[in-house]
Design a protein around this motif. Structure first.
Motif, PDB file in Angstrom:
ATOM      1  N   THR A   8       0.831  -1.200   0.000  1.00  0.00           N
ATOM      2  CA  THR A   8       0.000   0.000   0.000  1.00  0.00           C
ATOM      3  C   THR A   8       0.867   1.253   0.000  1.00  0.00           C
ATOM      4  O   THR A   8       0.640   2.151  -0.787  1.00  0.00           O
ATOM      5  N   ARG A   9       1.830   1.339   0.878  1.00  0.00           N
ATOM      6  CA  ARG A   9       2.745   2.481   0.965  1.00  0.00           C
ATOM      7  C   ARG A   9       2.038   3.799   0.702  1.00  0.00           C
ATOM      8  O   ARG A   9       2.494   4.627  -0.071  1.00  0.00           O
ATOM      9  N   ARG A  10       0.927   3.975   1.340  1.00  0.00           N
ATOM     10  CA  ARG A  10       0.109   5.157   1.113  1.00  0.00           C
ATOM     11  C   ARG A  10      -0.185   5.870   2.413  1.00  0.00           C
ATOM     12  O   ARG A  10      -0.182   5.276   3.470  1.00  0.00           O
ATOM     13  N   ASN A  11      -0.494   7.134   2.278  1.00  0.00           N
ATOM     14  CA  ASN A  11      -1.021   7.874   3.414  1.00  0.00           C
ATOM     15  C   ASN A  11      -2.451   7.414   3.652  1.00  0.00           C
ATOM     16  O   ASN A  11      -3.094   6.835   2.778  1.00  0.00           O
ATOM     17  N   TRP A  12      -2.955   7.706   4.810  1.00  0.00           N
ATOM     18  CA  TRP A  12      -4.319   7.311   5.183  1.00  0.00           C
ATOM     19  C   TRP A  12      -5.332   7.741   4.131  1.00  0.00           C
ATOM     20  O   TRP A  12      -6.196   6.970   3.744  1.00  0.00           O
TER      21      TRP A  12
ATOM     22  N   LEU B 187      -5.619   5.466   1.068  1.00  0.00           N
ATOM     23  CA  LEU B 187      -6.132   4.104   1.211  1.00  0.00           C
ATOM     24  C   LEU B 187      -7.562   4.043   0.706  1.00  0.00           C
ATOM     25  O   LEU B 187      -8.305   5.017   0.787  1.00  0.00           O
ATOM     26  N   THR B 188      -7.945   2.885   0.217  1.00  0.00           N
ATOM     27  CA  THR B 188      -9.346   2.691  -0.158  1.00  0.00           C
ATOM     28  C   THR B 188     -10.177   2.598   1.122  1.00  0.00           C
ATOM     29  O   THR B 188      -9.631   2.400   2.222  1.00  0.00           O
ATOM     30  N   ASP B 189     -11.469   2.715   0.987  1.00  0.00           N
ATOM     31  CA  ASP B 189     -12.342   2.553   2.155  1.00  0.00           C
ATOM     32  C   ASP B 189     -12.128   1.185   2.782  1.00  0.00           C
ATOM     33  O   ASP B 189     -12.083   1.053   4.006  1.00  0.00           O
ATOM     34  N   GLU B 190     -11.991   0.156   1.951  1.00  0.00           N
ATOM     35  CA  GLU B 190     -11.778  -1.199   2.463  1.00  0.00           C
ATOM     36  C   GLU B 190     -10.467  -1.293   3.255  1.00  0.00           C
ATOM     37  O   GLU B 190     -10.418  -1.903   4.322  1.00  0.00           O
ATOM     38  N   GLN B 191      -9.416  -0.663   2.748  1.00  0.00           N
ATOM     39  CA  GLN B 191      -8.134  -0.680   3.454  1.00  0.00           C
ATOM     40  C   GLN B 191      -8.197   0.107   4.758  1.00  0.00           C
ATOM     41  O   GLN B 191      -7.650  -0.322   5.773  1.00  0.00           O
ATOM     42  N   ARG B 192      -8.856   1.257   4.740  1.00  0.00           N
ATOM     43  CA  ARG B 192      -9.009   2.035   5.975  1.00  0.00           C
ATOM     44  C   ARG B 192      -9.796   1.250   7.013  1.00  0.00           C
ATOM     45  O   ARG B 192      -9.440   1.236   8.199  1.00  0.00           O
TER      46      ARG B 192
END
Length: 83
Positions: free
Chosen positions: A16-20, A23-28
């Motif tokens: 993912t290496r992403r900021n909040w 992230l997708t809703d599913e990942q959050r």
């Protein structure tokens, strides 16, 4: 019990290496199951997450599923090098 697992390092190791916000809703939602917040995911807050001291085998099924959605494998989760 596993070694400390912190969100700041997690986001650099997983795909993912992403900021909040990225992230997708599913990942959050998966991150929330594991006890992450926007602040600690982005590395701007201290504090432990709900399952950071658990080995994979100790995680409840919902936490394992959430971890998988974030890119964890059993091997990664149980790594002693910390996140």
């Amino acid at each position: 019990m596993k070694s400390s697992c912190i969100a700041a390092n997690l986001s650099t190791k997983l795909s993912t290496r992403r900021n909040w916000e990225d992230l997708t809703d599913e990942q959050r939602n998966a991150a929330k199951v594991l006890g992450y917040t926007k602040k600690n995911w982005d590395g701007k807050g201290e504090g432990k997450t709900k399952y950071e001291n658990y080995d994979w085998k100790e995680l409840p099924e919902d936490a394992k599923e959430a971890a998988k959605k974030l890119g964890y494998t059993k091997k990664m989760w149980d790594a002693d090098e910390g996140w």
